[in-house]
Design a protein around this motif. Structure first.
Motif, mmCIF file in Angstrom:
data_model
loop_
_atom_site.group_PDB
_atom_site.id
_atom_site.type_symbol
_atom_site.label_atom_id
_atom_site.label_comp_id
_atom_site.label_asym_id
_atom_site.label_seq_id
_atom_site.Cartn_x
_atom_site.Cartn_y
_atom_site.Cartn_z
ATOM 1 N N ILE A 119 0.835 -1.089 0.005
ATOM 2 C CA ILE A 119 0.063 -0.035 -0.095
ATOM 3 C C ILE A 119 0.913 1.338 -0.096
ATOM 4 C CG2 ILE A 119 -1.667 1.553 1.356
ATOM 5 C CD1 ILE A 119 -2.623 -1.466 2.479
ATOM 6 N N GLU A 120 0.452 2.059 -0.936
ATOM 7 C CA GLU A 120 1.466 3.439 -1.104
ATOM 8 C C GLU A 120 0.599 4.386 -0.244
ATOM 9 O OE1 GLU A 120 4.331 3.112 -2.385
ATOM 10 O OE2 GLU A 120 4.203 1.408 -3.614
ATOM 11 N N THR A 121 1.198 4.878 0.701
ATOM 12 C CA THR A 121 0.469 5.929 1.592
ATOM 13 C C THR A 121 1.059 7.360 1.531
ATOM 14 O OG1 THR A 121 1.916 5.312 3.363
ATOM 15 C CG2 THR A 121 -0.431 4.228 3.210
ATOM 16 N N VAL A 122 2.300 7.584 0.898
ATOM 17 C CA VAL A 122 2.775 8.965 0.737
ATOM 18 C C VAL A 122 2.486 9.455 -0.609
ATOM 19 C CG1 VAL A 122 4.948 10.370 0.888
ATOM 20 C CG2 VAL A 122 4.479 8.243 2.549
ATOM 21 N N ASN A 123 2.028 10.604 -0.709
ATOM 22 C CA ASN A 123 1.945 11.205 -2.033
ATOM 23 C C ASN A 123 3.035 11.157 -2.697
ATOM 24 O OD1 ASN A 123 1.292 12.697 -4.146
ATOM 25 N ND2 ASN A 123 0.031 14.360 -3.094
ATOM 26 N N PRO A 124 3.332 10.523 -3.759
ATOM 27 C CA PRO A 124 4.311 10.204 -4.553
ATOM 28 C C PRO A 124 4.782 11.428 -5.443
ATOM 29 C CG PRO A 124 2.772 9.099 -5.732
ATOM 30 C CD PRO A 124 2.258 9.674 -4.501
ATOM 31 N N THR A 125 3.958 12.297 -5.615
ATOM 32 C CA THR A 125 4.095 13.458 -6.583
ATOM 33 C C THR A 125 4.341 14.725 -5.986
ATOM 34 O OG1 THR A 125 1.904 13.883 -6.635
ATOM 35 C CG2 THR A 125 2.792 12.200 -8.354
ATOM 36 N N LEU A 133 3.949 16.590 -13.743
ATOM 37 C CA LEU A 133 3.103 15.687 -13.181
ATOM 38 C C LEU A 133 2.087 14.964 -14.041
ATOM 39 C CD1 LEU A 133 2.123 14.156 -10.551
ATOM 40 C CD2 LEU A 133 0.724 16.470 -10.208
ATOM 41 N N ILE A 137 1.880 11.114 -15.281
ATOM 42 C CA ILE A 137 0.473 10.431 -15.054
ATOM 43 C C ILE A 137 -0.076 9.625 -16.479
ATOM 44 C CG2 ILE A 137 -2.051 10.765 -14.781
ATOM 45 C CD1 ILE A 137 -1.138 12.696 -12.481
ATOM 46 N N ARG A 184 -6.205 1.742 -10.055
ATOM 47 C CA ARG A 184 -5.721 2.747 -8.926
ATOM 48 C C ARG A 184 -4.541 2.360 -8.259
ATOM 49 N NH1 ARG A 184 -11.949 4.341 -6.633
ATOM 50 N NH2 ARG A 184 -11.795 6.373 -7.804
ATOM 51 N N LYS A 185 -4.764 0.940 -7.828
ATOM 52 C CA LYS A 185 -3.653 0.415 -7.235
ATOM 53 C C LYS A 185 -2.255 0.420 -7.961
ATOM 54 C CE LYS A 185 -2.813 -2.901 -3.600
ATOM 55 N NZ LYS A 185 -2.266 -1.968 -2.589
ATOM 56 N N LEU A 187 -1.698 2.342 -10.380
ATOM 57 C CA LEU A 187 -1.086 3.885 -10.763
ATOM 58 C C LEU A 187 -0.406 4.407 -9.372
ATOM 59 C CD1 LEU A 187 -4.381 5.312 -12.453
ATOM 60 C CD2 LEU A 187 -1.990 5.266 -13.399
ATOM 61 N N ALA A 188 -1.121 4.115 -8.428
ATOM 62 C CA ALA A 188 -0.177 4.289 -7.092
ATOM 63 C C ALA A 188 1.133 4.022 -6.958
ATOM 64 C CB ALA A 188 -1.207 4.041 -5.849
ATOM 65 N N GLN B 38 -5.322 2.574 5.605
ATOM 66 C CA GLN B 38 -4.236 2.692 4.312
ATOM 67 C C GLN B 38 -4.811 2.516 2.922
ATOM 68 O OE1 GLN B 38 -1.007 0.077 5.609
ATOM 69 N NE2 GLN B 38 0.100 1.749 6.821
ATOM 70 N N GLU B 41 -6.465 5.845 2.307
ATOM 71 C CA GLU B 41 -5.570 6.832 1.658
ATOM 72 C C GLU B 41 -4.583 6.762 0.340
ATOM 73 O OE1 GLU B 41 -3.269 7.267 5.143
ATOM 74 O OE2 GLU B 41 -4.806 8.287 6.370
ATOM 75 N N GLU B 42 -4.576 5.402 0.084
ATOM 76 C CA GLU B 42 -3.889 5.169 -1.186
ATOM 77 C C GLU B 42 -4.897 5.322 -2.547
ATOM 78 O OE1 GLU B 42 -1.493 1.517 -3.203
ATOM 79 O OE2 GLU B 42 -3.476 1.009 -2.296
ATOM 80 N N LEU B 43 -6.117 4.756 -2.224
ATOM 81 C CA LEU B 43 -7.062 5.171 -3.339
ATOM 82 C C LEU B 43 -7.359 6.696 -3.549
ATOM 83 C CD1 LEU B 43 -9.658 2.082 -2.632
ATOM 84 C CD2 LEU B 43 -7.819 2.155 -4.415
ATOM 85 N N CYS B 45 -5.440 9.107 -2.566
ATOM 86 C CA CYS B 45 -4.328 9.733 -3.348
ATOM 87 C C CYS B 45 -4.448 9.413 -4.943
ATOM 88 C CB CYS B 45 -2.906 9.330 -2.636
ATOM 89 S SG CYS B 45 -1.502 10.042 -3.322
ATOM 90 N N ALA B 46 -4.600 8.318 -5.295
ATOM 91 C CA ALA B 46 -4.572 8.146 -6.843
ATOM 92 C C ALA B 46 -5.683 8.906 -7.809
ATOM 93 C CB ALA B 46 -4.864 6.663 -7.030
ATOM 94 N N LEU B 49 -4.943 12.688 -7.586
ATOM 95 C CA LEU B 49 -4.100 12.990 -8.555
ATOM 96 C C LEU B 49 -4.557 12.817 -10.014
ATOM 97 C CD1 LEU B 49 -0.784 10.942 -7.355
ATOM 98 C CD2 LEU B 49 -0.990 13.281 -7.870
ATOM 99 N N PRO B 55 -4.167 14.476 -18.366
ATOM 100 C CA PRO B 55 -3.319 14.697 -19.263
ATOM 101 C C PRO B 55 -3.841 15.549 -20.555
ATOM 102 C CG PRO B 55 -3.069 12.365 -18.933
ATOM 103 C CD PRO B 55 -4.311 12.908 -18.334
#
Lengths: 200, 179
Positions: A119-125, A133, A137, A184-185, A187-188, B38, B41-43, B45-46, B49, B55
Motif C-alpha cells: 500500500i502506497e500511503t505517501v503522496n508520490p508526486t 506531473l 500520470i 488505481r492500485k 497507478l499509485a 491505508q 488513503e492510497e485510493l 491519493c490516486a 492525482l 493529461p
C-alpha cells in the motif's frame, strides 16, 4: 471579414444550430475548437497516435451525421466526448477480439499482480511541477491495460458512476469496481516508483 | 487482514456509491482498522492525482489538415448515402413495374396453358390418320398414341380378312377411349 473569422466569434450553441442546417463552415469551427479534447480522450484510451487520429476523424464524421439528434441536453463538448468514448470502446473491443486471449490478460483482469503490491500511503508526486506531473500520470496510464485505462477515464475524467460505466462497457458493476480498484492500485504503485527514481 | 470485498467497499465509499447505512459501516472500519485506513488513503491519493491532473494532449496535425480529412470523409459518406438512396429508388421503380409485369406474365402463362390443355384434350379420332398406299391389294391404318409417344402405321393385305378385323378393333378401341 473572412469566413473563418466570422464563425470564430460564435458560441458553440450558435455554431451547432448553423451546422444542423448544413453549414460546414460552422461545423469546421466546432471541429477546430474541440478536436484536441476528442483526440486526447482517444489517445488516453488507445495509446496509439495513428489509431487515435483515424478514430478522431471517424468521431467527427459520425457527429456530422448525427448532429440533428443533438438537442442541447448537455454541452456540445460532453456530447462529442461521449461519441469519442463509444468509438474508443468499440475499437478496444475489436482489438481484443483480434488478439488471442493470453494468460497475461487473465492476470491483468483478476489483478493478481496488483494484489501483491504494497500500500502506497505517501503522496508520490509532491514537489513535482504540474506539467511534469501530467506527463508522469500519462506515462503511468500507458502501463495499464486498455480495459483498466478506459474505466479510469470514464470514472475519473468523465465523472461517470459505476452503473453508467457498466452499461457503456457492457459488463457487471463488480467487474467495473475491481478494474477501477486494480487500476488505481497500479497507478499509485507506478507513481511511487517514479518518486523513488527521482530521489535517487 | 481485510478482504477484497472490504477493499471494494472502501473504494465505493470513496466514490460516493454506498447507501447511508453501508457508508457508516465502512467509516467505522476505516476508523478502527489501520490496513483499511491505508487502503482508503492510497485510493484517495490516486483519485485526487488523476482528477486534478488529466493529461492535456494536443493533436499533432494542423487545423487545416485535419479538417480536410474530416471534410473528405463527410463528402464520401454523403456520396455513399446518395448512392444507397438511388438504389432504393431504383428498387422501388422496379417493384412498381413488377406490379404490372405480374398480371401480364400471369395472362401469358394462362393462355399458353389453355392451348396446351386443348392440345392434350384433343379427341382420339383426331389422331387417327389415313395413309394412302400405292398398291391396290395393301391397305393401311395409322394413328398416334400420345401417352406412349408413338405413331403407329398398320399395313395389311386387303385380301386377307385380318384387315377388316383390325379396322373394327381400332374403332372399338376408339370408342373405349372416348368413354
Amino acid at each position: 471579414m473572412d469566413v473563418e473569422n466570422k464563425y470564430a466569434s460564435f458560441d458553440d450553441e450558435a455554431l451547432v444550430k448553423a451546422a444542423q442546417k448544413g453549414n460546414k463552415y460552422a461545423f469546421e469551427e466546432l471541429v477546430a475548437r474541440h478536436r484536441d479534447k476528442v483526440y486526447g480522450r482517444l489517445m488516453v484510451m488507445i495509446k496509439n497516435e495513428n489509431d487515435a487520429l483515424d478514430l478522431s476523424q471517424e468521431v467527427w464524421i459520425k457527429a456530422w451525421k448525427r448532429l440533428k439528434q443533438f438537442h442541447g441536453d448537455s454541452t456540445f463538448c460532453t456530447w462529442i466526448t461521449r461519441i469519442a468514448i463509444n468509438v474508443g470502446v468499440d475499437h478496444i473491443r475489436k482489438q481484443k477480439r483480434k488478439k488471442y486471449e493470453s494468460i497475461e490478460d487473465h492476470i491483468e483482469e483478476s489483478g493478481s499482480i496488483e494484489r501483491l503490491m504494497p500500500i502506497e500511503t505517501v503522496n508520490p508526486t509532491q514537489g513535482l511541477e504540474r506539467e511534469e506531473l501530467r506527463v508522469r500520470i500519462d506515462k503511468a496510464l500507458e502501463q495499464l491495460s486498455p480495459e483498466h485505462r478506459t474505466v479510469v477515464v470514464l470514472h475519473e475524467f468523465e465523472g461517470l458512476e459505476y452503473k453508467e460505466i457498466a452499461k457503456m462497457l457492457k459488463c457487471s458493476m463488480g467487474t467495473i469496481m475491481s478494474r477501477l480498484f486494480y487500476a488505481r492500485k497500479k497507478l499509485a504503485h507506478l507513481l511511487a516508483g517514479l518518486k523513488k527514481e527521482r530521489s535517487q | 487482514m481485510i478482504t477484497l470485498e472490504q477493499k471494494l467497499k472502501i473504494q465505493a465509499y470513496l466514490d460516493g456509491e454506498l447507501s447511508q447505512s453501508e457508508a457508516k459501516k465502512v467509516e467505522f472500519l476505516i476508523a478502527s482498522d489501520n490496513e483499511a485506513k491505508q487502503v482508503f488513503e492510497e485510493l484517495k491519493c490516486a483519485t485526487d492525482l488523476l482528477r486534478n491532473n488529466e493529461p492535456e494532449i494536443k493533436m499533432p496535425v494542423s487545423r487545416e489538415f485535419f479538417w480536410n480529412q474530416v471534410y473528405n470523409g463527410i463528402q464520401k459518406s454523403e456520396e455513399e448515402s446518395v448512392s444507397v438512396f438511388d438504389y432504393i429508388r431504383q428498387l422501388k421503380y422496379l417493384l412498381l413495374k413488377t406490379k404490372y409485369l405480374v398480371p401480364v406474365a400471369a395472362a401469358i402463362i394462362a393462355l399458353v396453358s389453355i392451348f396446351l390443355i386443348k392440345d392434350i384434350a384433343q379427341p382420339f379420332e383426331d389422331y387417327l390418320v389415313s395413309i394412302e398406299t400405292t398398291a391396290e391389294e395393301v391397305g393401311s391404318y395409322s394413328f398416334r398414341v400420345q401417352s406412349e409417344n408413338m405413331f403407329v402405321v398398320w399395313i395389311y393385305n386387303k385380301d386377307n380378312s385380318d384387315g377388316k378385323n383390325i379396322e373394327s378393333d381400332l374403332i372399338s378401341e376408339k370408342e373405349l377411349m372416348m368413354q
